[in-house]
Scaffold this motif. Structure first.
Motif, PDB file in Angstrom:
ATOM      1  N   ARG A  97      20.940  17.720  43.676  1.00  0.00           N
ATOM      2  CA  ARG A  97      20.199  17.055  42.584  1.00  0.00           C
ATOM      3  C   ARG A  97      19.557  18.084  41.660  1.00  0.00           C
ATOM      4  O   ARG A  97      19.533  17.918  40.435  1.00  0.00           O
ATOM      5  CB  ARG A  97      19.141  16.125  43.174  1.00  0.00           C
ATOM      6  N   VAL A  98      19.038  19.163  42.191  1.00  0.00           N
ATOM      7  CA  VAL A  98      18.398  20.203  41.373  1.00  0.00           C
ATOM      8  C   VAL A  98      19.417  20.867  40.452  1.00  0.00           C
ATOM      9  O   VAL A  98      19.175  21.074  39.254  1.00  0.00           O
ATOM     10  CB  VAL A  98      17.720  21.257  42.272  1.00  0.00           C
ATOM     11  N   LEU A  99      20.597  21.209  41.026  1.00  0.00           N
ATOM     12  CA  LEU A  99      21.631  21.846  40.217  1.00  0.00           C
ATOM     13  C   LEU A  99      22.120  20.933  39.103  1.00  0.00           C
ATOM     14  O   LEU A  99      22.356  21.364  37.974  1.00  0.00           O
ATOM     15  CB  LEU A  99      22.803  22.259  41.109  1.00  0.00           C
ATOM     16  N   LYS A 100      22.272  19.648  39.434  1.00  0.00           N
ATOM     17  CA  LYS A 100      22.713  18.690  38.419  1.00  0.00           C
ATOM     18  C   LYS A 100      21.676  18.566  37.305  1.00  0.00           C
ATOM     19  O   LYS A 100      22.002  18.548  36.123  1.00  0.00           O
ATOM     20  CB  LYS A 100      22.959  17.339  39.075  1.00  0.00           C
ATOM     21  N   GLY A 101      20.405  18.500  37.689  1.00  0.00           N
ATOM     22  CA  GLY A 101      19.350  18.412  36.681  1.00  0.00           C
ATOM     23  C   GLY A 101      19.269  19.666  35.832  1.00  0.00           C
ATOM     24  O   GLY A 101      19.040  19.607  34.611  1.00  0.00           O
ATOM     25  N   LEU A 102      19.459  20.833  36.466  1.00  0.00           N
ATOM     26  CA  LEU A 102      19.437  22.093  35.727  1.00  0.00           C
ATOM     27  C   LEU A 102      20.553  22.135  34.694  1.00  0.00           C
ATOM     28  O   LEU A 102      20.345  22.551  33.542  1.00  0.00           O
ATOM     29  CB  LEU A 102      19.576  23.262  36.705  1.00  0.00           C
ATOM     30  N   SER A 103      21.750  21.690  35.088  1.00  0.00           N
ATOM     31  CA  SER A 103      22.879  21.666  34.157  1.00  0.00           C
ATOM     32  C   SER A 103      22.600  20.766  32.968  1.00  0.00           C
ATOM     33  O   SER A 103      22.878  21.121  31.820  1.00  0.00           O
ATOM     34  CB  SER A 103      24.126  21.189  34.902  1.00  0.00           C
ATOM     35  N   GLN A 104      22.013  19.597  33.229  1.00  0.00           N
ATOM     36  CA  GLN A 104      21.689  18.672  32.124  1.00  0.00           C
ATOM     37  C   GLN A 104      20.640  19.282  31.199  1.00  0.00           C
ATOM     38  O   GLN A 104      20.723  19.148  29.978  1.00  0.00           O
ATOM     39  CB  GLN A 104      21.195  17.346  32.700  1.00  0.00           C
ATOM     40  N   ALA A 105      19.648  19.956  31.784  1.00  0.00           N
ATOM     41  CA  ALA A 105      18.582  20.555  30.973  1.00  0.00           C
ATOM     42  C   ALA A 105      19.137  21.653  30.066  1.00  0.00           C
ATOM     43  O   ALA A 105      18.803  21.729  28.878  1.00  0.00           O
ATOM     44  CB  ALA A 105      17.488  21.117  31.887  1.00  0.00           C
ATOM     45  N   VAL A 106      19.975  22.530  30.640  1.00  0.00           N
ATOM     46  CA  VAL A 106      20.552  23.614  29.845  1.00  0.00           C
ATOM     47  C   VAL A 106      21.402  23.062  28.708  1.00  0.00           C
ATOM     48  O   VAL A 106      21.320  23.506  27.560  1.00  0.00           O
ATOM     49  CB  VAL A 106      21.388  24.549  30.749  1.00  0.00           C
ATOM     50  N   ASN A 107      22.248  22.066  29.012  1.00  0.00           N
ATOM     51  CA  ASN A 107      23.107  21.489  27.987  1.00  0.00           C
ATOM     52  C   ASN A 107      22.322  20.778  26.900  1.00  0.00           C
ATOM     53  O   ASN A 107      22.721  20.758  25.740  1.00  0.00           O
ATOM     54  CB  ASN A 107      24.107  20.523  28.617  1.00  0.00           C
TER      55      ASN A 107
END
Length: 573
Positions: A97-107
């Motif tokens: 979940r953290v990695l998925k959220g990080l990817s969304q934030a960066v994008n």
């Protein structure tokens, strides 16, 4: 399991024995598959007792095949369900979940792209496409266009390439360009990606657009430096003329408050501003490199002003127009007082000078008796000098009349071909005196304009006589007439020493005398070109100079062609 298989295979009647063998084989294989999958997934499945299953199958042989199929299908469905549950657990784990959220934030926040070592962009997120104005289909051709000349010259690209090959992350500032050439400043982090063989295969770039921040910093710096200057300073874009900055003196001149600058253009600075003339006289010569600076005197609602404009580069690297506007009301008042004094003196001098000139002409003609050769030379010298002095006085008086609008005009159709021919004849003697040839180059006929013939002849004669004065012995003056964008253009070219670019803007100013590059002094009032400019402007024309040191000079003026309707009206009158 092996024991059960052996005991069961020996029981039952012989007819069903082959069938049971097949069932047993399938069950064993199925059980093995389940065991392997269970070990792979980490979940153990315990099937129904094999002995019970076979004893039941003996009693209910009609259901043997059906039962076996159901068993296998059930096992497969159970395994699939367990696998799905495992994947769901992995996806919903905290690290996932953290990695998925990080990817969304960066994008969402950053400009993200992936490129190959050759620079070809193979992926870009929506922020990239929106910022640089490309589509997905255009990404393959975007890499070279993105890199601005500034980035290329400061070795940024070389530093990025070196970091990538050294397996290092590069962090820094980049200056890029959008598809339509707009400048974008980004703060970038670029990470290299390598394959199992250690080959650099891709670069992942994460960027943040900091153009607005840098523009704000540049604006603050500009305000600090220019805020106290008493002249009005305008900075505006070269493509749209949108104002970027105006110091307090400029805003006061335009009666603007501090917050009113946003969304205004330089054309809003005065109701008298003519955009077409701006591009013709200022914008195009500066952008083409024809001139480094253009200075003009004009009128603003607050009074007479002098505007000097040149190209400048902002701290962010953008090219802009920079105009310095100076109130010249006091200067004009001083000039007016000076001109009135000089005019009064000139009036008092012209009468006796005219009388002296006439007397010398009589002596030179022999009306008062024959003169010796020495006497003739003395009289001729005196006659030339008094004529030159009388010409200077007439220039001063004409200029004073032009300044106050008292110079009279007699307007009508004027054939410029005939006019420049007459101007050439008037100056042939002056040319012979300086060993300079005068040549007319034109094939135009009926080059008609609407103006005052005498005043326009004064302009042509002045330009020719100036060219003669600055031409070397044995030189040639070329007088030309040609069409130019709906106008007639008269040009006078020489092969004299030329004029430095920094001095050309002063040529048409009052009492302006440029220091000659060849060191030879030429007599004159410093008003001839100023008078020419005012006469041409009175005819709604323009006058200018093109010159290069060592290559001679070309002075020209342009007047609007006379339309057929006005010609017919003049002819009928």
């Amino acid at each position: 399991m092996n024991g059960d298989i052996e005991s069961i295979s020996g029981a039952g009647d012989q007819e069903s024995s082959p069938f049971f063998s097949r069932v047993l084989a399938v069950v064993v294989v199925s059980n093995a598959i389940v065991s392997v999958l269970a070990q792979t997934t980490g979940v153990w499945v315990l099937p129904t007792s094999l002995t019970e299953f076979l004893h039941s199958a003996q009693k209910l042989s009609i259901f043997y095949s059906a039962s076996l199929g159901l068993l296998v299908v059930g096992m497969v469905l159970r395994i699939r369900r367990l696998l799905n549950e495992r994947d769901a657990l992995q996806e919903n784990s905290a690290p996932s979940r953290v990695l998925k959220g990080l990817s969304q934030a960066v994008n969402s926040h950053s400009i993200v792209s992936i490129s190959e070592p050759c620079g070809k962009i193979v992926y870009a997120n929506n922020n990239f496409l929106n910022t640089f104005k490309y589509t997905h289909d255009e990404l393959g051709h975007a890499s070279e266009a993105l890199v601005s000349e500034e980035t290329g010259t400061d070795n940024t690209q070389l530093a990025i390439q070196k970091s990538m090959r050294s397996r290092k992350v590069w962090v820094g500032r980049q200056i890029l360009r959008t598809k339509d050439g707009q400048r974008v400043v980004v703060s970038a982090t670029i990470v290299p990606v390598f394959d199992n063989a250690g080959m650099w295969t891709h670069s992942i770039s994460i960027q943040t657009d900091v153009s607005a921040l840098e523009d704000a910093d540049a604006q603050a710096m500009m305000s600090a430096f220019l805020g106290e200057i008493q002249d009005g300073i305008f900075v505006y874009k070269t493509n749209s003329l949108l104002l970027v900055y105006a110091n307090p003196a400029a805003r006061k001149l335009c009666s603007w408050n501090d917050g009113e600058l946003h969304g205004k253009y330089i054309t809003d600075s005065s109701e008298l501003f003519r955009e077409d003339l701006f591009w013709e006289i200022v914008g195009e010569p500066l952008l083409s490199g024809e001139k480094e600076m253009v200075s003009i005197e004009t009128f603003h609602e607050k009074g007479p002003v002098e505007i000097s404009t040149r190209l400048a580069r902002t701290p962010c690297g953008d090219t802009v127009f920079l105009s310095v506007l100076r109130d010249i009301t006091e200067r004009k008042q001083v000039e007016k007082i000076r001109m009135e004094s000089i005019s009064q003196i000139s009036h008092e001098l012209r009468t006796p000078l005219t009388s002296i000139t006439g007397s010398l002409k009589l002596l030179e003609s022999g009306a008062a008796g024959p003169l010796s050769d020495t006497g003739k030379q003395v009289v001729q010298l005196a006659s030339r000098n008094t004529s030159r002095l009388l010409m200077i006085i007439n220039d001063i008086l004409d200029f004073q009349k032009l300044e106050v609008g008292e110079l009279s005009y007699e307007l009508g159709p004027v054939d410029l071909g005939e006019l420049i021919g007459e101007g050439l004849e008037v100056n042939i003697g002056f040319g012979l005196e300086h060993d300079v040839d005068l040549t007319l180059f034109t094939s135009e006929v009926d080059a008609l304009v609407y103006g005052d013939r005498a005043r326009l002849l004064q302009v042509v004669s002045n330009l020719i006589s100036n060219a003669v004065k600055y031409s070397p012995s044995g030189g040639e003056i070329r007088i030309g007439l040609q069409q130019s964008k709906g106008n007639w253009r008269v040009s006078v070219s020489d092969n004299g020493p030329g004029i430095p670019k920094e001095a050309q803007d002063r040529l048409f100013k009052n009492f302006s005398q440029i220091e000659p590059v060849d060191g030879v002094s030429r007599p004159g009032s410093g008003l001839g070109l100023a008078i020419c400019k005012k006469i041409v402007q009175m005819h709604n024309g323009k006058v200018g100079c093109v010159s290069e040191v060592g290559s001679g000079s070309e002075f020209y003026f342009e007047l609007e062609k006379m339309d057929k309707l006005k010609i017919e009206m003049c002819q009928s009158a």
